[in-house]
Design an enzyme around this catalytic site. Structure first.
Site, PDB file in Angstrom:
ATOM      1  N   GLY A  42      19.780  19.157 -21.869  1.00  0.00           N
ATOM      2  CA  GLY A  42      20.236  17.764 -21.879  1.00  0.00           C
ATOM      3  C   GLY A  42      21.245  17.446 -20.791  1.00  0.00           C
ATOM      4  O   GLY A  42      21.336  18.144 -19.767  1.00  0.00           O
ATOM      5  N   GLY A 182      37.191   4.041 -13.022  1.00  0.00           N
ATOM      6  CA  GLY A 182      37.284   4.619 -14.363  1.00  0.00           C
ATOM      7  C   GLY A 182      37.983   5.962 -14.325  1.00  0.00           C
ATOM      8  O   GLY A 182      37.533   6.876 -13.624  1.00  0.00           O
ATOM      9  N   ALA A 320      29.999  17.263 -26.108  1.00  0.00           N
ATOM     10  CA  ALA A 320      28.930  18.211 -26.395  1.00  0.00           C
ATOM     11  C   ALA A 320      29.194  18.993 -27.688  1.00  0.00           C
ATOM     12  O   ALA A 320      28.285  19.173 -28.503  1.00  0.00           O
ATOM     13  CB  ALA A 320      28.788  19.176 -25.223  1.00  0.00           C
ATOM     14  N   HIS A 444      52.916  38.834 -25.750  1.00  0.00           N
ATOM     15  CA  HIS A 444      53.792  38.521 -24.627  1.00  0.00           C
ATOM     16  C   HIS A 444      53.409  39.379 -23.435  1.00  0.00           C
ATOM     17  O   HIS A 444      53.185  40.585 -23.598  1.00  0.00           O
ATOM     18  CB  HIS A 444      55.248  38.797 -24.995  1.00  0.00           C
ATOM     19  CG  HIS A 444      56.176  38.551 -23.843  1.00  0.00           C
ATOM     20  ND1 HIS A 444      56.519  37.271 -23.447  1.00  0.00           N
ATOM     21  CD2 HIS A 444      56.793  39.413 -22.985  1.00  0.00           C
ATOM     22  CE1 HIS A 444      57.327  37.354 -22.403  1.00  0.00           C
ATOM     23  NE2 HIS A 444      57.512  38.632 -22.092  1.00  0.00           N
TER      24      HIS A 444
HETATM   25  C1  LIG Z   1      29.551  14.168 -15.787  1.00  0.00           C
HETATM   26  C2  LIG Z   1      29.709  14.504 -17.248  1.00  0.00           C
HETATM   27  C3  LIG Z   1      30.573  15.509 -17.623  1.00  0.00           C
HETATM   28  C4  LIG Z   1      30.726  15.831 -18.961  1.00  0.00           C
HETATM   29  N1  LIG Z   1      31.578  16.839 -19.303  1.00  0.00           N
HETATM   30  C5  LIG Z   1      31.735  17.158 -20.594  1.00  0.00           C
HETATM   31  C6  LIG Z   1      32.584  18.221 -20.974  1.00  0.00           C
HETATM   32  O1  LIG Z   1      33.191  18.873 -20.142  1.00  0.00           O
HETATM   33  N2  LIG Z   1      32.686  18.519 -22.298  1.00  0.00           N
HETATM   34  C7  LIG Z   1      32.012  17.813 -23.258  1.00  0.00           C
HETATM   35  O2  LIG Z   1      32.152  18.112 -24.436  1.00  0.00           O
HETATM   36  N3  LIG Z   1      31.210  16.798 -22.924  1.00  0.00           N
HETATM   37  C8  LIG Z   1      31.040  16.461 -21.626  1.00  0.00           C
HETATM   38  N4  LIG Z   1      30.174  15.456 -21.291  1.00  0.00           N
HETATM   39  C9  LIG Z   1      29.457  14.757 -22.374  1.00  0.00           C
HETATM   40  C10 LIG Z   1      28.269  15.596 -22.885  1.00  0.00           C
HETATM   41  O3  LIG Z   1      27.411  15.867 -21.807  1.00  0.00           O
HETATM   42  C11 LIG Z   1      27.551  14.860 -23.985  1.00  0.00           C
HETATM   43  O4  LIG Z   1      28.453  14.502 -24.995  1.00  0.00           O
HETATM   44  C12 LIG Z   1      26.462  15.715 -24.599  1.00  0.00           C
HETATM   45  O5  LIG Z   1      25.518  16.106 -23.625  1.00  0.00           O
HETATM   46  C13 LIG Z   1      25.761  14.962 -25.721  1.00  0.00           C
HETATM   47  O6  LIG Z   1      24.725  15.736 -26.240  1.00  0.00           O
HETATM   48  P1  LIG Z   1      23.438  15.049 -26.869  1.00  0.00           P
HETATM   49  O7  LIG Z   1      22.542  16.168 -27.258  1.00  0.00           O
HETATM   50  O8  LIG Z   1      23.823  14.067 -27.884  1.00  0.00           O
HETATM   51  O9  LIG Z   1      22.786  14.209 -25.684  1.00  0.00           O
HETATM   52  P2  LIG Z   1      22.282  14.669 -24.215  1.00  0.00           P
HETATM   53  O10 LIG Z   1      22.924  15.914 -23.770  1.00  0.00           O
HETATM   54  O11 LIG Z   1      22.426  13.466 -23.398  1.00  0.00           O
HETATM   55  O12 LIG Z   1      20.773  15.001 -24.480  1.00  0.00           O
HETATM   56  C14 LIG Z   1      19.831  14.020 -24.772  1.00  0.00           C
HETATM   57  C15 LIG Z   1      18.503  14.478 -24.210  1.00  0.00           C
HETATM   58  O13 LIG Z   1      17.487  13.664 -24.757  1.00  0.00           O
HETATM   59  C16 LIG Z   1      16.506  13.475 -23.776  1.00  0.00           C
HETATM   60  N5  LIG Z   1      15.743  12.285 -24.175  1.00  0.00           N
HETATM   61  C17 LIG Z   1      16.158  11.017 -24.231  1.00  0.00           C
HETATM   62  N6  LIG Z   1      15.200  10.229 -24.717  1.00  0.00           N
HETATM   63  C18 LIG Z   1      14.152  11.047 -24.985  1.00  0.00           C
HETATM   64  C19 LIG Z   1      12.866  10.842 -25.528  1.00  0.00           C
HETATM   65  N7  LIG Z   1      12.462   9.643 -25.926  1.00  0.00           N
HETATM   66  N8  LIG Z   1      12.053  11.904 -25.648  1.00  0.00           N
HETATM   67  C20 LIG Z   1      12.446  13.143 -25.270  1.00  0.00           C
HETATM   68  N9  LIG Z   1      13.646  13.389 -24.771  1.00  0.00           N
HETATM   69  C21 LIG Z   1      14.498  12.358 -24.632  1.00  0.00           C
HETATM   70  C22 LIG Z   1      17.275  13.339 -22.488  1.00  0.00           C
HETATM   71  O14 LIG Z   1      16.445  13.668 -21.380  1.00  0.00           O
HETATM   72  C23 LIG Z   1      18.401  14.320 -22.697  1.00  0.00           C
HETATM   73  O15 LIG Z   1      18.079  15.573 -22.130  1.00  0.00           O
HETATM   74  C24 LIG Z   1      29.987  15.124 -19.957  1.00  0.00           C
HETATM   75  C25 LIG Z   1      29.113  14.115 -19.582  1.00  0.00           C
HETATM   76  C26 LIG Z   1      28.951  13.808 -18.242  1.00  0.00           C
HETATM   77  C27 LIG Z   1      27.979  12.721 -17.853  1.00  0.00           C
END
Ligand SMILES: Cc1cc2nc3c(=O)[nH]c(=O)nc-3n(C[C@H](O)[C@H](O)[C@H](O)COP(=O)(O)OP(=O)(O)OC[C@H]3O[C@@H](n4cnc5c(N)ncnc54)[C@H](O)[C@@H]3O)c2cc1C
Length: 465
Positions: A42, A182, A320, A444
């Site tokens: 993801g 931002g 994440a 320590h």
């Molecule tokens: C630049 C950046 C840095 C970040 N750094 C951090 C960090 O250091 N620590 C942290 O905790 N969080 C961080 N985050 C946030 C973190 O990436 C997200 O909170 C996390 O990935 C969320 O997980 P998720 O599984 O909910 O969604 P995602 O990781 O977004 O996964 C969703 C997946 O669903 C897939 N998808 C969407 N629609 C469909 C569909 N209809 N069919 C099939 N697949 C689909 C997408 O392709 C994607 O791969 C960061 C985010 C960004 C953008």
């Protein structure tokens, strides 16, 4: 009609929510499929947490090497190859994503690369990719489709002059100058990254402080530290009147009545995220939404029976580790392994230098809630390990109940803050008091002693300040 198979769980989305859910169901011996539109892992592994941390490691090392003399070392003729820095980061993402694909195999998760859609309760259709047209019957469906980057209305994103973090992560050339709109975690991390390699960086935040969700004192110190590094930081400032030219972006920085024109080679927009349900629901499937996010009950079930959701798609905090916690909780609940839990306390981390990490209430939140609280603070300048490492910028701050010593929140700015915060996370989870943290023997010399000393400071018993 294509062949259908019956699954115990079909997961749509393969990020930290989706892949963890699928693997857990596999561990429980369930028949499970995960459909991912792009690549397993993801946003987190491919375009978020992991590639940014790889880039930041290079930035941090480069900064450190420039300070070699402070350690009695000589590092002459230092230079960098930004394209290689980016290549390494992409490689790390690829390696981690492959790791998830391996874990899918190990846990007998059927992995489909394609786009999944809930076509009816109990039925998922693959609408894009190699398996297009395939139907999957599912006793349970988990939506984990995450978020996409929010865009500034009216601004054209061409991925070169105007980018989100996603394009920035793959751009092999270091911009000479960049304006970052931002100053949340993503904006701050990119500001540190670009500045570390020498770009001219302007960081703009509409709210009164950088890292708006963090403790005020922490944000102030980071603001100062970024200015020392040469980043132009503007808080309480709006960006307006964008003009995207062939070689530069120009815009106005507006603060109160003051308007200043700014030009930069690149604009990086880091104004947050928005829910991503694109194509994930057939028009007849209408779960209840709240500001575009899927609304779930305590068991992570949406208003459509048998359809669950976890991760970014159910709303903030967009992290994440929170996504994974929610997904595991949902799956354990679905298959009768304990009562699902909603997220209460979670760490939030920013991986610039100095690092920032926190959990629980800020001092301001404690004040606004009218709590009878105490604050204990310990600076890293008084930590032997921090001074020995020439990393003494920052402090630990703990907010506790004035009477009972219950820990309301902890805030760290400094080296390894993102690793250190775990101790206060555990303390809060175990309902330990600040006295108990104080009484725990810490090795320590370690940076972790500062956590103990901050706890001791709450009681007026810190030894080293
Ligand atoms: C630049 C950046 C840095 C970040 N750094 C951090 C960090 O250091 N620590 C942290 O905790 N969080 C961080 N985050 C946030 C973190 O990436 C997200 O909170 C996390 O990935 C969320 O997980 P998720 O599984 O909910 O969604 P995602 O990781 O977004 O996964 C969703 C997946 O669903 C897939 N998808 C969407 N629609 C469909 C569909 N209809 N069919 C099939 N697949 C689909 C997408 O392709 C994607 O791969 C960061 C985010 C960004 C953008």
């Amino acid at each position: 009609m294509a062949e259908t198979t019956q699954y115990d769980l079909v997961v749509i989305g393969g990020g930290p929510a989706g892949y963890a859910a699928a693997i857990r169901a596999g561990q429980l011996g369930k028949k499970v499929a995960c459909i991912e539109a792009e690549r397993a892992g993801g946003t987190c592994l491919n375009w978020g947490c992991i590639p940014t941390k790889a880039l930041l490691k290079s930035a941090e090392l480069f900064q450190k090497m420039q300070k070699a003399e402070a350690y009695g070392l000589r590092a002459e003729g230092l230079s960098f190859d930004f394209a290689k820095v980016v290549e390494r980061s992409r490689g790390v993402s690829g390696q981690m994503a492959k790791g998830i694909e391996f874990l899918f195999k190990k846990n007998k998760v059927e992995y489909f690369v394609g786009r999944g859609q809930v076509s009816a309760p109990g039925m998922v259709t693959i609408t894009e990719g190699e398996h297009k047209g395939q139907f999957l019957r599912a006793s349970h469906i988990l939506l984990a489709t995450g978020c996409k980057m929010r865009r500034i209305p009216g601004l054209e994103y061409d991925g070169e002059r105007v980018m989100t973090s996603r394009e920035a992560l793959a751009a092999p050339r270091l911009p000479k100058s960049v304006v970052i709109v931002g100053a949340g975690a993503i904006g701050v991390e990119f500001a540190y990254l670009y500045r570390s390699f020498g770009a001219q960086v302007t960081l703009v935040e509409m709210l009164p402080q950088v890292l708006p969700v963090e403790d005020e004192e922490v944000a102030k110190l980071l603001h100062r530290s970024f200015e020392k590094l040469g980043i132009a930081v503007h808080t309480n400032t709006r960006c307006e009147n964008f003009r995207v030219g062939k070689n530069a972006v120009t815009l106005d920085l507006v603060s109160g009545d003051k308007k200043t024109a700014l030009e930069a080679e690149v604009l990086l927009s880091a104004i947050g995220v928005e829910p991503n349900l694109d194509g994930a629901l057939a028009p007849s499937v209408k779960p209840e939404l709240e500001r575009g996010y899927l609304k779930v009950g305590d068991d992570y079930q949406t208003s459509v029976k048998g359809v669950y959701a976890a991760g970014d798609i159910i709303g903030p905090p967009w992290l994440a580790h929170v996504a994974t916690f929610e997904a595991l909780s949902a799956v354990n609940g679905i298959f009768g392994h304990g009562v699902p839990r909603r997220v209460k306390n979670f760490p939030g981390c920013t991986y610039c230098q100095p690092q920032v990490a926190s959990i629980g209430l800020t001092e301001r939140a404690a004040k606004e809630k009218g709590l009878n609280y105490k604050v204990g603070k310990f600076p890293f300048t008084a930590s032997g390990k921090a001074v020995a490492s020439a990393e003494s910028e920052g402090f630990v701050k703990v907010v506790t109940d004035a009477k009972t010593g219950e820990i309301y929140g902890a805030h760290i700015i400094g080296a390894e803050a993102t690793e250190l915060i775990a101790e206060y996370g555990l303390a809060i989870e175990m309902e330990a008091t600040v006295e108990e943290v104080h009484r725990t023997i810490h090795a320590h010399p370690t940076l972790s002693e500062a956590l103990m000393e901050a706890a001791a400071a709450t009681l007026g018993e810190a030894i080293h300040i």
